[in-house]
Design an enzyme around this catalytic site. Structure first.
Site, PDB file in Angstrom:
ATOM      1  N   THR A  93     -12.209  47.421  -1.866  1.00 50.42           N
ATOM      2  CA  THR A  93     -11.801  46.330  -0.980  1.00 50.42           C
ATOM      3  C   THR A  93     -11.628  46.790   0.468  1.00 50.42           C
ATOM      4  O   THR A  93     -11.354  47.965   0.721  1.00 50.42           O
ATOM      5  CB  THR A  93     -10.453  45.755  -1.508  1.00 50.42           C
ATOM      6  OG1 THR A  93      -9.879  44.924  -0.516  1.00 50.42           O
ATOM      7  CG2 THR A  93      -9.445  46.859  -1.794  1.00 50.42           C
ATOM      8  N   ASP A  94     -11.732  45.844   1.397  1.00 54.18           N
ATOM      9  CA  ASP A  94     -11.462  46.158   2.807  1.00 54.18           C
ATOM     10  C   ASP A  94      -9.969  46.389   3.067  1.00 54.18           C
ATOM     11  O   ASP A  94      -9.586  46.909   4.111  1.00 54.18           O
ATOM     12  CB  ASP A  94     -11.980  45.037   3.732  1.00 54.18           C
ATOM     13  CG  ASP A  94     -11.369  43.667   3.470  1.00 54.18           C
ATOM     14  OD1 ASP A  94     -10.553  43.527   2.535  1.00 54.18           O
ATOM     15  OD2 ASP A  94     -11.715  42.721   4.213  1.00 54.18           O
ATOM     16  N   GLU A  95      -9.115  45.996   2.078  1.00 52.84           N
ATOM     17  CA  GLU A  95      -7.669  46.081   2.314  1.00 52.84           C
ATOM     18  C   GLU A  95      -7.188  47.523   2.440  1.00 52.84           C
ATOM     19  O   GLU A  95      -6.097  47.769   2.952  1.00 52.84           O
ATOM     20  CB  GLU A  95      -6.909  45.322   1.223  1.00 52.84           C
ATOM     21  CG  GLU A  95      -7.403  43.889   1.119  1.00 52.84           C
ATOM     22  CD  GLU A  95      -6.525  42.949   0.309  1.00 52.84           C
ATOM     23  OE1 GLU A  95      -5.335  43.220   0.152  1.00 52.84           O
ATOM     24  OE2 GLU A  95      -7.055  41.929  -0.149  1.00 52.84           O
TER      25      GLU A  95
ATOM     26  N   TYR B  20      -1.076  47.024  -4.008  1.00 50.57           N
ATOM     27  CA  TYR B  20      -2.469  46.811  -4.439  1.00 50.57           C
ATOM     28  C   TYR B  20      -3.419  47.678  -3.609  1.00 50.57           C
ATOM     29  O   TYR B  20      -4.198  48.455  -4.161  1.00 50.57           O
ATOM     30  CB  TYR B  20      -2.852  45.329  -4.303  1.00 50.57           C
ATOM     31  CG  TYR B  20      -4.354  45.097  -4.334  1.00 50.57           C
ATOM     32  CD1 TYR B  20      -5.099  45.376  -5.480  1.00 50.57           C
ATOM     33  CD2 TYR B  20      -5.041  44.614  -3.208  1.00 50.57           C
ATOM     34  CE1 TYR B  20      -6.487  45.187  -5.500  1.00 50.57           C
ATOM     35  CE2 TYR B  20      -6.413  44.420  -3.229  1.00 50.57           C
ATOM     36  CZ  TYR B  20      -7.132  44.702  -4.376  1.00 50.57           C
ATOM     37  OH  TYR B  20      -8.501  44.522  -4.395  1.00 50.57           O
TER      38      TYR B  20
ATOM     39  N   LYS C 146      -5.819  50.891  -4.692  1.00 47.49           N
ATOM     40  CA  LYS C 146      -7.281  50.907  -4.521  1.00 47.49           C
ATOM     41  C   LYS C 146      -7.689  52.085  -3.623  1.00 47.49           C
ATOM     42  O   LYS C 146      -8.712  52.731  -3.861  1.00 47.49           O
ATOM     43  CB  LYS C 146      -7.772  49.586  -3.920  1.00 47.49           C
ATOM     44  CG  LYS C 146      -7.693  48.389  -4.845  1.00 47.49           C
ATOM     45  CD  LYS C 146      -8.579  48.491  -6.081  1.00 47.49           C
ATOM     46  CE  LYS C 146     -10.062  48.418  -5.788  1.00 47.49           C
ATOM     47  NZ  LYS C 146     -10.866  48.351  -7.043  1.00 47.49           N
TER      48      LYS C 146
END
Ligand code: NAD
Ligand code: TYD
Length: 354
Positions: free
Chosen positions: A132-134, A158, A162
């Site tokens: 993810t970009d997060e 989260y 990741k």
């Protein structure tokens, strides 16, 4: 064939369904079937002899090594994860267990399998990790979009879990030479999206006559990509990506949350107007913000376009219309995922917000 993990979830299911629309190659699906996994998403493959579904955990090394030995996949695509930021705030443990420990065990199992391959099978094997970009943290209003060289600055349990998994994947390439590929994608939307996430929650709540809970001022920005474009990007990276490389995937569609909610309401006003003639916008309710809420995500997707020629096929306008229509056409699916577990989550996440 290929092994796909997390294939009964939102993106994994779209990926497997699209795979069979493009390929003759078989798929072994591995999914734990947590609250987010739903075999109904794969129901259309029920009689397809090239699709094998196995319920299980990516961290179960005995199971995964048996699947690898039996099916000899040429690639593994890893979607399996706990994926919802709000749930990670209420209970981070499962995120560490699956996203960190689970990915580690999966890497160990795959390393052993790959180590035993020979010749062309060894050279062409790939492990593609979907991320993810997060992991890059939050952008200021004027910052350039995230590129593959941005620092990792995860802010939620989260995104931290990741980020940890991405680091493990990178290390397995650097240390053991495992032929890995990593994709970091922006927010997806489309069919089979579990209605705990912004877009499907708004559609489902609007139709049920419930409030549309917008966190804080609703001016947080996400960069939206239609799920089938994410799937095509993954296929492209699997086909031609350079091992050890990271590819950012995004749709160049930065939108504030409140604008998203207005767009959804506008489409519902057109496609399924309220019986009282009012707009669904009347249901918008501003609620207490998410703790540590990232303000802005945006993806610079030039590398994947430049190196692999990938570009999204949908604009936000075409993708969101298809999505709203899909939810209108699939009310049974919506009804079936709204289990006791789902209602309990709504109580946990929304009851305490002013
Ligand atoms: P999802 O929550 O809808 O699906 C996750 C799936 O993984 C579920 O089917 C679940 O049962 C399964 N799963 C969970 N733990 C497992 C385990 N230990 N072993 C085997 N299966 C397990 O998530 P999604 O939105 O489809 O996301 C898929 C992947 O893409 C995730 O890795 C996520 O971080 C990443 N991603 C998601 C988005 C997005 O907008 N949804 C954007 C970028 C990246
Ligand atoms: P979400 O779909 O949970 O994805 P992520 O947090 O991974 O980006 O949320 C998207 C945005 O919408 C995020 O800024 C939080 C916001 N949001 C709301 O305003 N209300 C809601 O009820 C939900 C679920 C999300």
């Amino acid at each position: 064939m290929i092994l796909v993990t997390g294939s009964a979830g939102f993106i994994g299911a779209n990926f497997v369904l699209d795979w069979f629309a493009q390929h003759d190659e078989g798929v072994v699906s591995l999914d734990k079937l947590t609250y987010a996994g739903n075999l109904e998403n794969l129901a259309s493959l029920k009689d397809n002899p090239r699709h094998i579904f196995v319920q299980g955990d990516i961290g179960d090394q005995a199971l995964v090594s048996r699947l690898l030995a039996e099916h000899r996949p040429r690639a593994v695509v890893n979607f399996a994860a706990e994926s919802h930021v709000d749930r990670s705030i209420h209970g981070p443990e499962d995120f560490i267990q699956t996203n960190v420990v689970g990915t580690f065990h999966l890497l160990e199992t795959i390393r052993a399998y790959w180590g035993g391959l020979e010749g062309e099978a060894k050279v062409s094997f790939r492990f593609l990790h979907v991320s993810t970009d997060e992991v890059y943290g939050s952008l200021g209003a004027q910052d350039p979009a995230f590129s593959e060289t941005n620092r990792y600055e995860p802010n939620s349990p989260y995104s931290a879990s990741k980020a940890a998994s991405d680091h493990l994947v990178r290390a397995y390439h650097h240390t053991y030479g495992l032929p890995v590929l990593t994709t970091n994608c922006s927010n997806n939307y489309g069919p089979y999206h579990f209605p705990e996430k912004l877009i499907p929650l708004m559609i489902v709540n609007a139709l049920a006559g419930k409030p549309l809970p917008v966190y804080g001022d609703g001016q947080q920005i996400r960069d939206w990509l239609y799920v089938k474009d994410h799937c095509s990007a993954i296929r492209r990276v699997l086909e031609s990506g350079r091992t050890g490389e990271v590819y950012n995937v995004g749709g160049w569609n930065e939108k504030a949350n409140l604008d998203i909610v207005h767009t959804v309401c506008g489409l519902l006003d057109e496609l399924r107007p309220r019986t009282d003639g009012k707009s669904y916008r009347e249901q918008i309710a501003f609620v207490t913000d998410r703790p540590g809420h990232d303000r802005r995500y945006a993806i610079d997707a030039r590398k994947i376009e430049r190196e692999l020629g990938w570009k999204p096929a949908e604009t936000f306008e075409t993708g969101i219309r298809k999505t709203v229509q899909w939810y209108l056409d699939n009310q049974d699916w919506v009804g079936n995922v709204q289990s006791g577990n789902y209602r309990q989550w709504l109580e946990t996440n929304y009851a305490g917000r002013a």
